[in-house]
Write an enzyme that holds these catalytic residues in place. Structure first.
Site, PDB file in Angstrom:
ATOM      1  N   TYR A  16      -1.564  -4.891   4.543  1.00 35.56           N
ATOM      2  CA  TYR A  16      -2.952  -4.412   4.636  1.00 35.56           C
ATOM      3  C   TYR A  16      -3.947  -5.533   4.954  1.00 35.56           C
ATOM      4  O   TYR A  16      -5.138  -5.264   5.110  1.00 35.56           O
ATOM      5  CB  TYR A  16      -3.364  -3.731   3.334  1.00 35.56           C
ATOM      6  CG  TYR A  16      -2.582  -2.469   3.044  1.00 35.56           C
ATOM      7  CD1 TYR A  16      -2.799  -1.303   3.771  1.00 35.56           C
ATOM      8  CD2 TYR A  16      -1.604  -2.447   2.052  1.00 35.56           C
ATOM      9  CE1 TYR A  16      -2.083  -0.143   3.513  1.00 35.56           C
ATOM     10  CE2 TYR A  16      -0.879  -1.288   1.778  1.00 35.56           C
ATOM     11  CZ  TYR A  16      -1.122  -0.153   2.516  1.00 35.56           C
ATOM     12  OH  TYR A  16      -0.408   0.992   2.257  1.00 35.56           O
ATOM     13  N   HIS A  21      -9.983  -1.316   6.308  1.00 38.21           N
ATOM     14  CA  HIS A  21     -10.176  -0.820   4.937  1.00 38.21           C
ATOM     15  C   HIS A  21     -10.245  -1.973   3.928  1.00 38.21           C
ATOM     16  O   HIS A  21     -10.629  -1.755   2.786  1.00 38.21           O
ATOM     17  CB  HIS A  21      -9.021   0.118   4.577  1.00 38.21           C
ATOM     18  CG  HIS A  21      -9.451   1.382   3.894  1.00 38.21           C
ATOM     19  ND1 HIS A  21     -10.749   1.865   3.887  1.00 38.21           N
ATOM     20  CD2 HIS A  21      -8.739   2.300   3.172  1.00 38.21           C
ATOM     21  CE1 HIS A  21     -10.807   2.994   3.205  1.00 38.21           C
ATOM     22  NE2 HIS A  21      -9.608   3.279   2.749  1.00 38.21           N
ATOM     23  N   ASN A  67      -7.382   4.385  -3.664  1.00 39.86           N
ATOM     24  CA  ASN A  67      -7.716   5.674  -4.266  1.00 39.86           C
ATOM     25  C   ASN A  67      -7.868   5.623  -5.777  1.00 39.86           C
ATOM     26  O   ASN A  67      -8.331   6.592  -6.380  1.00 39.86           O
ATOM     27  CB  ASN A  67      -6.652   6.716  -3.899  1.00 39.86           C
ATOM     28  CG  ASN A  67      -6.642   7.024  -2.407  1.00 39.86           C
ATOM     29  OD1 ASN A  67      -7.412   6.458  -1.649  1.00 39.86           O
ATOM     30  ND2 ASN A  67      -5.764   7.896  -2.004  1.00 39.86           N
ATOM     31  N   ASP A  92     -15.858  -0.865   3.046  1.00 40.75           N
ATOM     32  CA  ASP A  92     -15.984  -0.578   4.475  1.00 40.75           C
ATOM     33  C   ASP A  92     -16.657   0.784   4.638  1.00 40.75           C
ATOM     34  O   ASP A  92     -16.661   1.599   3.717  1.00 40.75           O
ATOM     35  CB  ASP A  92     -14.593  -0.556   5.126  1.00 40.75           C
ATOM     36  CG  ASP A  92     -13.687   0.500   4.500  1.00 40.75           C
ATOM     37  OD1 ASP A  92     -13.391   1.502   5.175  1.00 40.75           O
ATOM     38  OD2 ASP A  92     -13.280   0.336   3.329  1.00 40.75           O
ATOM     39  N   ASN A 113     -12.752   6.960  -0.273  1.00 40.12           N
ATOM     40  CA  ASN A 113     -11.883   7.263  -1.414  1.00 40.12           C
ATOM     41  C   ASN A 113     -12.060   6.285  -2.571  1.00 40.12           C
ATOM     42  O   ASN A 113     -12.005   6.679  -3.742  1.00 40.12           O
ATOM     43  CB  ASN A 113     -10.419   7.277  -0.978  1.00 40.12           C
ATOM     44  CG  ASN A 113     -10.089   8.475  -0.099  1.00 40.12           C
ATOM     45  OD1 ASN A 113     -10.777   9.487  -0.135  1.00 40.12           O
ATOM     46  ND2 ASN A 113      -9.047   8.348   0.699  1.00 40.12           N
TER      47      ASN A 113
END
Length: 198
Positions: A16, A21, A67, A92, A113
């Site tokens: 990631y 994100h 989340n 973001d 989220n």
């Protein structure tokens, strides 16, 4: 001593890194580097501490995945006994073009989220800095977009906003949310310019 919690949202793991994100993580990494602060792996997140003119600043990059970000935020607010008005969350935002940003004293999660889960656990009444990542994706393509990595050109275009975000965090700690919004939100309307293709 006055204490502040600054949270950058993202997902843990090398896969990631440098994704849209994870822009919140990128801002906190830049702030930590400028402050000579080093992150360590703690409960619910990577945590670093620094101080600004006698104010303690706790930096948090949650490792709960996006989340469940609220679990980390709530835990560290309680552990450090920090009022949530002295919390700032950096995230973001697809609703803002790349390079733009917006600082708000409170508000809804706006479909994000991570912000949505934080709202479930502590409510809407905390400052947040939303970093624009643009929305140049087809209908139904939002997940692939936010989890996609920035190109080198996009990172270069984003860097001035990340530098400003570091200044915004400093101002928030030293001067408060209202003064900081008045000073910086007008700068946040600039759109990043990408280099022309030859």
């Amino acid at each position: 001593m006055d204490k502040f919690l600054i949270v950058g949202l993202g997902n843990p793991g090398d896969e990631y890194a440098m994704t849209r994100h994870n822009t919140g993580f990128m801002v906190l990494d830049a702030f930590a580097k400028a402050s000579n602060a080093v992150f360590s792996d703690r409960r619910y997140g990577y945590v670093a501490e620094t101080s600004l003119k006698g104010r303690k600043v706790v930096l948090l990059k949650p490792t709960t995945f996006m989340n469940l970000s609220g679990n980390a935020v709530r835990y560290w607010l309680n552990k450090e006994n920090i009022d949530q008005h002295r919390l700032m969350v950096v995230s973001d935002d697809v609703a803002l073009p790349l390079g733009q940003f917006r600082l708000k004293a409170s508000g809804s999660g706006g479909g994000h989220n991570g912000l949505g889960h934080i709202q479930q656990l502590i409510g809407q009444d905390y400052p947040r800095l939303r970093m624009g990542i643009g929305n140049d994706y087809p209908q139904g393509g939002q997940i692939d977009w936010v989890l996609g990595k920035y190109s080198d050109e996009q990172l270069k275009a984003l860097q001035p906003s990340i530098d400003l975000a570091v200044d915004i965090i400093r101002s928030f700690v030293l001067a408060g949310i209202d003064i900081t919004m008045n000073q910086y939100n007008r700068l946040g309307k600039r759109t990043a310019t990408l280099p022309e293709n030859d």
